[in-house]
Scaffold this motif. Structure first.
Motif, short mmCIF file in Angstrom:
data_model
loop_
_atom_site.label_atom_id
_atom_site.label_comp_id
_atom_site.label_asym_id
_atom_site.label_seq_id
_atom_site.Cartn_x
_atom_site.Cartn_y
_atom_site.Cartn_z
N LYS A 6 24.16 4.90 -35.65
CA LYS A 6 24.52 5.94 -34.72
C LYS A 6 23.13 6.53 -33.94
CE LYS A 6 27.02 9.97 -36.09
NZ LYS A 6 27.38 11.06 -36.92
N VAL A 7 22.09 6.67 -34.67
CA VAL A 7 20.92 6.70 -33.81
C VAL A 7 20.65 5.76 -32.92
CG1 VAL A 7 18.19 6.72 -34.30
CG2 VAL A 7 19.69 7.94 -35.81
N LEU A 10 22.94 6.44 -29.77
CA LEU A 10 22.38 7.59 -29.08
C LEU A 10 21.05 7.22 -28.12
CD1 LEU A 10 22.86 10.37 -31.86
CD2 LEU A 10 24.33 10.20 -29.77
N LYS A 11 20.34 6.43 -28.80
CA LYS A 11 19.08 6.19 -27.90
C LYS A 11 19.53 5.29 -26.72
CE LYS A 11 15.47 6.22 -31.35
NZ LYS A 11 14.36 6.72 -30.44
N ILE A 13 22.32 5.36 -25.28
CA ILE A 13 23.03 6.21 -24.19
C ILE A 13 22.12 6.79 -23.32
CG2 ILE A 13 24.39 8.39 -24.29
CD1 ILE A 13 26.03 7.50 -26.83
N GLU A 14 21.04 7.47 -24.07
CA GLU A 14 20.01 8.13 -23.27
C GLU A 14 19.48 7.30 -22.11
OE1 GLU A 14 16.56 9.29 -25.61
OE2 GLU A 14 17.93 10.49 -27.08
N GLU A 34 33.87 9.19 -33.92
CA GLU A 34 32.58 9.62 -33.57
C GLU A 34 32.25 10.67 -32.55
OE1 GLU A 34 30.15 9.10 -35.61
OE2 GLU A 34 30.64 7.54 -37.05
N GLU A 36 30.37 13.02 -31.87
CA GLU A 36 28.98 13.15 -31.44
C GLU A 36 28.57 12.15 -30.37
OE1 GLU A 36 24.39 13.66 -33.04
OE2 GLU A 36 25.95 13.33 -34.32
N ILE A 37 28.90 10.94 -30.73
CA ILE A 37 28.54 9.78 -29.72
C ILE A 37 29.20 9.89 -28.40
CG2 ILE A 37 28.81 7.29 -29.52
CD1 ILE A 37 27.64 7.11 -32.59
N ALA A 40 27.82 12.77 -26.30
CA ALA A 40 26.67 12.39 -25.70
C ALA A 40 27.05 11.25 -24.51
CB ALA A 40 25.77 11.86 -26.84
N ARG A 44 26.23 12.01 -20.48
CA ARG A 44 25.55 10.94 -19.86
C ARG A 44 26.30 10.54 -18.55
NH1 ARG A 44 20.83 9.55 -17.78
NH2 ARG A 44 20.52 7.55 -17.51
#
Length: 156
Positions: A6-7, A10-11, A13-14, A34, A36-37, A40, A44
């Protein structure tokens, strides 16, 4: 999904700038539950879709339009475009369109849709407040009043 994965997602995606890759991520994240993903990646996507330079007033306006169209498309299950906003922008430009919507007697349906989805930062009112040098005092005051009327803390 494992927390490390997950981390990493998310990275990634940034920094992702490819709309199709983000759309794939959104679809896959939703299939796996998911949210949250998916959220995000969706935010984006709205950042990278506008052609205008990030940080500009025009970019912020088009980011808002893409967010609202994306929401409508998802809910309706078919591609949906803002049939009055896009032509008005083509006729009079982003600034006059935003000003007119802020000064309208009632908030637009799009305003309420963005507020209901916790995307108040994408409303034209919020855009105007981020680009105060583009608007007259009475327009900015109207933007603050409208956001405050729905319990969004806004000031100039």
């Amino acid at each position: 999904m494992i927390e490390n994965a997950k981390v990493r997602a998310l990275k990634m995606i940034e920094t992702c700038t490819e709309p199709e890759k983000l759309r794939t991520l959104i679809r896959n994240a939703r299939k796996q539950g998911e949210e949250e993903i998916a959220h995000a990646a969706t935010l984006r996507l709205y950042e990278v879709l506008p052609c205008e330079k990030p940080g500009t007033f025009e970019h912020d306006v088009w980011r808002s339009i893409h967010a609202l169209e994306g929401t409508l498309t998802e809910e309706r299950g078919k591609t949906t475009r803002l049939g009055r906003t896009r032509p008005k922008i083509a006729r009079v430009g982003e600034q006059e369109t935003v000003r007119d919507l802020i000064l309208a007697d009632k908030p637009s349906e799009g305003f309420h849709m963005l507020i209901d989805r916790h995307l108040s930062h994408l409303t034209f009112e919020a855009v105007a407040l981020r680009h105060q040098d583009r608007f007259e005092e009475h327009v900015l005051d109207a933007a603050v009043r409208r956001l405050n009327s729905v319990d969004i803390a806004a000031s100039r």
